[in-house]
Scaffold this motif. Structure first.
Motif, mmCIF file in Angstrom:
data_model
loop_
_atom_site.group_PDB
_atom_site.id
_atom_site.type_symbol
_atom_site.label_atom_id
_atom_site.label_comp_id
_atom_site.label_asym_id
_atom_site.label_seq_id
_atom_site.Cartn_x
_atom_site.Cartn_y
_atom_site.Cartn_z
ATOM 1 N N LEU A 58 6.419 7.573 12.800
ATOM 2 C CA LEU A 58 7.642 7.589 12.003
ATOM 3 C C LEU A 58 8.414 6.285 12.101
ATOM 4 O O LEU A 58 8.903 5.777 11.087
ATOM 5 N N VAL A 59 8.521 5.742 13.294
ATOM 6 C CA VAL A 59 9.277 4.497 13.462
ATOM 7 C C VAL A 59 8.659 3.378 12.630
ATOM 8 O O VAL A 59 9.370 2.597 11.975
ATOM 9 N N SER A 60 7.335 3.318 12.609
ATOM 10 C CA SER A 60 6.658 2.298 11.802
ATOM 11 C C SER A 60 6.942 2.498 10.318
ATOM 12 O O SER A 60 7.202 1.537 9.581
ATOM 13 N N ALA A 61 6.900 3.749 9.886
ATOM 14 C CA ALA A 61 7.163 4.048 8.472
ATOM 15 C C ALA A 61 8.616 3.757 8.116
ATOM 16 O O ALA A 61 8.910 3.242 7.029
ATOM 17 N N GLN A 113 7.537 4.842 -4.210
ATOM 18 C CA GLN A 113 8.860 5.127 -3.651
ATOM 19 C C GLN A 113 9.148 6.619 -3.616
ATOM 20 O O GLN A 113 9.723 7.137 -2.649
ATOM 21 N N VAL A 114 8.748 7.312 -4.679
ATOM 22 C CA VAL A 114 9.068 8.731 -4.773
ATOM 23 C C VAL A 114 8.352 9.531 -3.686
ATOM 24 O O VAL A 114 8.872 10.548 -3.200
ATOM 25 N N LEU A 115 7.168 9.093 -3.268
ATOM 26 C CA LEU A 115 6.462 9.773 -2.181
ATOM 27 C C LEU A 115 7.246 9.664 -0.883
ATOM 28 O O LEU A 115 7.518 10.672 -0.210
ATOM 29 N N PHE A 116 7.610 8.435 -0.517
ATOM 30 C CA PHE A 116 8.322 8.224 0.743
ATOM 31 C C PHE A 116 9.725 8.822 0.713
ATOM 32 O O PHE A 116 10.249 9.245 1.741
ATOM 33 N N ALA A 117 10.338 8.859 -0.466
ATOM 34 C CA ALA A 117 11.702 9.365 -0.581
ATOM 35 C C ALA A 117 11.800 10.859 -0.323
ATOM 36 O O ALA A 117 12.900 11.382 -0.087
ATOM 37 N N HIS A 118 10.662 11.556 -0.379
ATOM 38 C CA HIS A 118 10.687 13.008 -0.168
ATOM 39 C C HIS A 118 9.699 13.455 0.909
ATOM 40 O O HIS A 118 9.327 14.622 0.957
ATOM 41 N N VAL A 169 -1.894 6.094 2.632
ATOM 42 C CA VAL A 169 -1.370 5.150 1.647
ATOM 43 C C VAL A 169 -2.028 3.789 1.883
ATOM 44 O O VAL A 169 -1.976 3.263 2.993
ATOM 45 N N PRO A 170 -2.681 3.211 0.876
ATOM 46 C CA PRO A 170 -3.320 1.899 1.056
ATOM 47 C C PRO A 170 -2.295 0.846 1.475
ATOM 48 O O PRO A 170 -1.140 0.882 1.049
ATOM 49 N N ILE A 171 -2.714 -0.083 2.317
ATOM 50 C CA ILE A 171 -1.806 -1.107 2.839
ATOM 51 C C ILE A 171 -1.101 -1.893 1.723
ATOM 52 O O ILE A 171 0.103 -2.145 1.815
ATOM 53 N N PRO A 172 -1.809 -2.286 0.651
ATOM 54 C CA PRO A 172 -1.096 -3.013 -0.415
ATOM 55 C C PRO A 172 0.068 -2.211 -0.998
ATOM 56 O O PRO A 172 1.137 -2.761 -1.269
ATOM 57 N N GLU A 173 -0.142 -0.891 -1.195
ATOM 58 C CA GLU A 173 0.921 -0.039 -1.711
ATOM 59 C C GLU A 173 2.028 0.142 -0.662
ATOM 60 O O GLU A 173 3.214 0.216 -0.998
ATOM 61 N N TYR A 174 1.624 0.210 0.593
ATOM 62 C CA TYR A 174 2.601 0.346 1.685
ATOM 63 C C TYR A 174 3.523 -0.869 1.717
ATOM 64 O O TYR A 174 4.746 -0.756 1.886
ATOM 65 N N ASN A 175 2.949 -2.044 1.545
ATOM 66 C CA ASN A 175 3.712 -3.290 1.618
ATOM 67 C C ASN A 175 4.536 -3.556 0.365
ATOM 68 O O ASN A 175 5.492 -4.339 0.402
ATOM 69 N N ASP A 176 4.164 -2.917 -0.732
ATOM 70 C CA ASP A 176 4.881 -3.095 -1.997
ATOM 71 C C ASP A 176 6.051 -2.109 -2.034
ATOM 72 O O ASP A 176 5.871 -0.916 -2.221
ATOM 73 N N LYS A 177 7.247 -2.618 -1.844
ATOM 74 C CA LYS A 177 8.439 -1.759 -1.752
ATOM 75 C C LYS A 177 8.708 -0.971 -3.032
ATOM 76 O O LYS A 177 9.444 0.017 -3.017
ATOM 77 N N GLU A 178 8.126 -1.401 -4.143
ATOM 78 C CA GLU A 178 8.337 -0.708 -5.415
ATOM 79 C C GLU A 178 7.305 0.390 -5.655
ATOM 80 O O GLU A 178 7.472 1.212 -6.558
ATOM 81 N N SER A 179 6.251 0.381 -4.868
ATOM 82 C CA SER A 179 5.148 1.323 -5.078
ATOM 83 C C SER A 179 5.365 2.615 -4.294
ATOM 84 O O SER A 179 5.782 2.593 -3.129
ATOM 85 N N ARG A 189 9.578 1.382 5.012
ATOM 86 C CA ARG A 189 10.048 2.013 3.779
ATOM 87 C C ARG A 189 11.467 2.564 3.956
ATOM 88 O O ARG A 189 11.681 3.606 4.572
ATOM 89 N N ALA A 190 12.417 1.865 3.372
ATOM 90 C CA ALA A 190 13.831 2.226 3.512
ATOM 91 C C ALA A 190 14.126 3.614 2.941
ATOM 92 O O ALA A 190 14.962 4.355 3.475
ATOM 93 N N GLU A 191 13.429 3.987 1.852
ATOM 94 C CA GLU A 191 13.707 5.272 1.214
ATOM 95 C C GLU A 191 13.329 6.448 2.121
ATOM 96 O O GLU A 191 13.898 7.541 2.008
ATOM 97 N N PHE A 192 12.383 6.208 3.017
ATOM 98 C CA PHE A 192 11.953 7.251 3.949
ATOM 99 C C PHE A 192 13.074 7.557 4.944
ATOM 100 O O PHE A 192 13.469 8.710 5.134
ATOM 101 N N ILE A 193 13.616 6.529 5.561
ATOM 102 C CA ILE A 193 14.680 6.750 6.548
ATOM 103 C C ILE A 193 15.966 7.218 5.877
ATOM 104 O O ILE A 193 16.750 7.968 6.473
ATOM 105 N N THR A 194 16.184 6.818 4.619
ATOM 106 C CA THR A 194 17.371 7.278 3.895
ATOM 107 C C THR A 194 17.353 8.794 3.753
ATOM 108 O O THR A 194 18.361 9.474 3.978
ATOM 109 N N GLU A 195 16.184 9.346 3.400
ATOM 110 C CA GLU A 195 16.096 10.801 3.267
ATOM 111 C C GLU A 195 16.213 11.486 4.616
ATOM 112 O O GLU A 195 16.854 12.525 4.752
ATOM 113 N N PHE A 196 15.601 10.899 5.634
ATOM 114 C CA PHE A 196 15.681 11.479 6.978
ATOM 115 C C PHE A 196 17.145 11.584 7.407
ATOM 116 O O PHE A 196 17.581 12.611 7.928
ATOM 117 N N ASN A 197 17.910 10.531 7.159
ATOM 118 C CA ASN A 197 19.328 10.538 7.513
ATOM 119 C C ASN A 197 20.100 11.574 6.701
ATOM 120 O O ASN A 197 21.042 12.207 7.210
#
Length: 283
Positions: A228-231, A178-183, A166-176, A235-243
């Motif tokens: 994983l800890v860095s991600a 999201q669906v990838l990290f959420a799943h 994932v490119p850094i600009p997209e990584y830093n953009d919380k709106e970009s 990205r909040a949506e990533f840890i939300t799914e993990f939980n």
């Protein structure tokens, strides 16, 4: 237009009232109101209400009825939005885990979800994020295949995936993206359950923000954990799914026991045991 807005607002109020009051009778009243059919010509209203109806059916464990609501609206979706709608449709069948059903019922639901995802993959738009969206859908599909006892097919899903960081600009953009990290946890679950080192490392490459971590000489678990800890931090949506996965770990024991064991060890917060778990899995 004003008439349709009134119908839409009325249905929204009925839904909110039922959910906020946690009153099954009021939620049923919302579901029994067929005025949603009058919104067909106004896609944005129609699709939103159908999805709320699907969510309401899911609360009662009526997943086939939930799926039927999504089916009604698929043709009303925009060309670029069909795949997301299809993903949300497929995810309705994941609710089966919350009801702690037996294997047979889970298999049926997963297979229903897989059919929807097959169409969503066909409907993916050809834009700059296509490879990431394709990976997202593949993660969900592979996880569903594993949980329907189609394990070899689960790994085969990734044959056409491109594991691009994932490119850094997209990584830093919380709106970009999201669906990838959420799943993304679903893909990690597949790699852990199948003990597939290549898949695990490819997935880590997508979400890593530090190539040196991936190339370090530390143990596989340490590389995995630091990535994983860095991600999670980014990205909040990533840890939300993990939980969310952690909450259903007991149900997953019957379909993906190795991943369920991993989640149990996460709960114990014993890094040494987790390190040994990875050594035994990928030795």
């Amino acid at each position: 237009m004003k008439e349709k807005e009134k119908i839409y607002q009325s249905l929204i109020e009925m839904y909110n009232h039922g959910i906020q009051s946690k009153d099954p009778k009021k939620i049923r009243e919302f579901l029994n109101d067929n005025s949603v059919d009058l919104l067909k010509e106004e896609a944005r209203f129609y699709l939103e209400i159908l999805q709320l109806r699907a969510a309401s059916f899911s609360l009662f464990g009526e997943l086939n009825e939930a799926g039927e609501e999504y089916r009604k609206g698929y043709s009303s979706c925009s060309t670029s939005g069909k795949w997301v709608y299809g993903l949300n449709w497929a995810l309705q069948f994941m609710a089966e885990f919350s009801f702690k059903c037996g294997k047979e019922k889970i298999h049926e639901s997963m297979n229903n979800g897989i059919k929807v995802l097959d169409q969503a993959l066909i409907d993916l738009p050809f834009d700059k994020y296509r490879d990431f969206y394709y990976l997202c859908l593949s993660n969900v599909k592979a996880f569903m295949l594993l949980n329907s006892d189609r394990r070899e097919e689960g790994l085969g899903v990734y044959a056409d995936c491109k594991f691009i960081p994932v490119p850094i600009p997209e990584y830093n953009d919380k709106e970009s993206l999201q669906v990838l990290f959420a799943h993304f946890t679903k893909g990690i679950a597949v790699a852990i359950e199948l003990k597939n080192y290549d898949l695990l490392m490819n997935l880590m490459k997508v979400i890593s923000i530090d190539d040196q971590t991936l190339q370090s000489e530390g143990s596989l678990f340490r590389i995995f954990y630091e990535t994983l800890v860095s991600a999670f931090d980014m990205r909040a949506e990533f840890i939300t799914e993990f939980n969310a996965m952690f909450k259903i770990k007991d149900v997953l024991e019957s379909t993906t026991p190795h991943f369920a064991r991993f989640l149990a060890l996460i709960g114990e917060q014993d890094l040494d045991k987790l390190d040994l778990f990875f050594q035994e899995s990928y030795s």
